[in-house]
Write an enzyme that holds these catalytic residues in place. Structure first.
Site, PDB file in Angstrom:
ATOM      1  N   ALA A  72       0.828  -1.209   0.000  1.00  0.00           N
ATOM      2  CA  ALA A  72       0.000   0.000   0.000  1.00  0.00           C
ATOM      3  C   ALA A  72       0.856   1.251   0.000  1.00  0.00           C
ATOM      4  O   ALA A  72       0.477   2.275  -0.594  1.00  0.00           O
ATOM      5  CB  ALA A  72      -0.940   0.003   1.200  1.00  0.00           C
ATOM      6  N   ASP A  73       2.012   1.198   0.667  1.00  0.00           N
ATOM      7  CA  ASP A  73       2.913   2.347   0.670  1.00  0.00           C
ATOM      8  C   ASP A  73       3.423   2.633  -0.737  1.00  0.00           C
ATOM      9  O   ASP A  73       3.406   3.782  -1.203  1.00  0.00           O
ATOM     10  CB  ASP A  73       4.101   2.089   1.594  1.00  0.00           C
ATOM     11  CG  ASP A  73       3.709   2.050   3.056  1.00  0.00           C
ATOM     12  OD1 ASP A  73       2.844   2.849   3.456  1.00  0.00           O
ATOM     13  OD2 ASP A  73       4.264   1.232   3.803  1.00  0.00           O
ATOM     14  N   TYR A  74       3.898   1.599  -1.400  1.00  0.00           N
ATOM     15  CA  TYR A  74       4.439   1.788  -2.743  1.00  0.00           C
ATOM     16  C   TYR A  74       3.351   2.240  -3.721  1.00  0.00           C
ATOM     17  O   TYR A  74       3.566   3.127  -4.554  1.00  0.00           O
ATOM     18  CB  TYR A  74       5.097   0.500  -3.234  1.00  0.00           C
ATOM     19  CG  TYR A  74       6.455   0.257  -2.634  1.00  0.00           C
ATOM     20  CD1 TYR A  74       7.580   0.918  -3.122  1.00  0.00           C
ATOM     21  CD2 TYR A  74       6.626  -0.631  -1.577  1.00  0.00           C
ATOM     22  CE1 TYR A  74       8.832   0.704  -2.570  1.00  0.00           C
ATOM     23  CE2 TYR A  74       7.873  -0.854  -1.018  1.00  0.00           C
ATOM     24  CZ  TYR A  74       8.977  -0.185  -1.519  1.00  0.00           C
ATOM     25  OH  TYR A  74      10.218  -0.391  -0.962  1.00  0.00           O
TER      26      TYR A  74
END
Length: 408
Positions: A181-183
């Site tokens: 989700a961060d990427y």
């Protein structure tokens, strides 16, 4: 394999985004990954960290002999690194002076944090009306959960992805990387920044981009929202299978390896039946709907065929028959694969602090303005003197005083 030089590629000097000045005050991965993408393509990204401690990403993952992690060395590449305490009045003032000269600010504090420091978007846009600010948080800047903390794992859960990951009768599992989700949010952030840059050409004004980590994941979950709204259907975990097509799963070969096989339409299934020497399967299971209705039977037939072949046989036969199939790789197979080598997906670089590094090459591949690797993630405050003397005109004595008082 090194990236192309500017001369070889005939690229714009400095990269496609040369001249775009970005201040990265975020931490960990999400918003900083947006900065990494921009930096790969030539943007001047200044990474601002807390004095003494720095970004927690420096200690996240495998820590190397230089004291910084492999994640830091890879994902903070091409950025200048400076230290600055935004909570101190002198630090906030220096930041405002940098903002006056910049195009973009990247941040991922909890909503309201920058406003409490007098550094929210409204305040900064008064200094620089052309400023673009990317704001990534767990749940976005609005809504009842806006002030709650969250990381990628929480985003996967809240977005509905973790519910889908795992075997049919088992518990929800991690959907691949715990940082996905961060990427993804960083990628959406880069799209937002570049969209805002284009809009600024017309309007002359900047804007802020508001992304919740969970939104970045939810947007990618194909038809689960319209299917529930229209039919009330709740998709459950299906292991390696896919909801609307069969066979579209993972199967184990006689030699013990696993392959992924994808038959997304009737034509592909016809090809697979031909490869298997089972033409009669086309008449028994002529459409996707019929195959889905007989999912277990179809899967068992395919699994039996794959299980009777070596990996080499399966890959050769499916390739010759035009059926999408690939071995399920670990990182070991990735490093040995000629496709990765031919495409330069594993970028080998030398770092003055740790020696040879292998990092994922930038994406996308551009024909005229390719990404360029300049350096891996740098030491804490490595560029303090260059940035503050060049952009703010501070003297050596002033910099020493700021360091002694903990401002930088």
């Amino acid at each position: 394999m090194a990236l192309e030089t500017e001369a070889e590629a005939g690229s714009v000097t400095g990269g496609a985004l040369a001249g775009l000045k970005v201040l990265d005050i975020a931490t960990f991965v999400a918003a900083p990954f947006c900065g990494t993408i921009l930096a790969d393509f030539g943007a001047d990204v200044i990474k601002i960290e807390q004095p003494k401690t720095g970004d927690s990403l420096r200690q996240f993952g495998t820590v190397t002999e230089c004291g910084d992690s492999l994640v830091w060395l890879s994902e903070s590449r091409n950025k200048k690194t400076v230290t600055l305490d935004l909570r101190q009045p002198a630090g906030a003032d220096m930041f405002r002076r940098l903002v006056a000269q910049s195009d973009v600010v990247l941040e991922n504090f909890r909503p309201g944090t920058l406003e409490r420091w007098g550094l929210g978007f409204d305040a900064l846009s008064e200094i620089n009306p052309r400023l673009i600010m990317l704001r990534i948080s767990a749940y976005g800047q609005t809504g009842p959960k806006r002030e709650e903390p969250g990381f990628a794992r929480i985003a996967h859960a809240f977005a509905g992805l973790s519910w889908l990951a795992g075997e049919r009768d088992g518990p929800p599992v991690v959907p691949g990387s715990t940082s996905m989700a961060d990427y993804i949010s960083g990628m959406w952030g880069a799209i937002g920044v570049l969209t805002a840059v284009q809009a600024r050409i017309v309007s002359g004004r900047g804007q802020f981009i508001d992304i919740g980590l969970y939104e970045s994941v939810f947007r990618l979950l194909d038809e689960i929202a319209p299917a529930y709204a229209k039919y009330g259907s709740v998709r459950e975990r299906m292991g390696a299978d896919t909801v609307n097509v069969v066979p579209h799963s993972h199967y184990r070969t006689a030699s013990g390896e696993w392959v992924a096989l994808a038959c997304t339409n009737d034509k592909m299934f016809e090809r697979l039946a031909q490869v298997m020497g089972r033409r009669e399967l086309v008449e028994r299971f002529p459409t996707s709907a019929v195959r889905v209705e007989h999912r277990d039977e179809v899967n068992a037939i395919v699994a039996d065929w794959v299980g009777g072949c070596t990996l080499r046989d399966v890959l050769e036969r499916t390739r010759e028959g035009g059926v999408p199939c690939a071995q399920i790789y670990s990182i070991r197979e990735i490093f040995e694969d000629p496709q990765y080598e031919a495409r330069g997906n594993l970028l080998r670089v030398d770092d003055p602090r740790v020696g040879e590094l292998v990092v994922p090459a930038p994406v996308p591949r551009m024909s005229a303005t390719p990404a360029q690797f300049r350096h891996a993630g740098r030491a804490l405050g490595a560029d303090n003197h260059e940035v503050y003397s060049t952009y703010l005109g501070l003297s050596d004595d002033e910099l020493r005083s700021l360091a002694e008082t903990g401002v930088i």
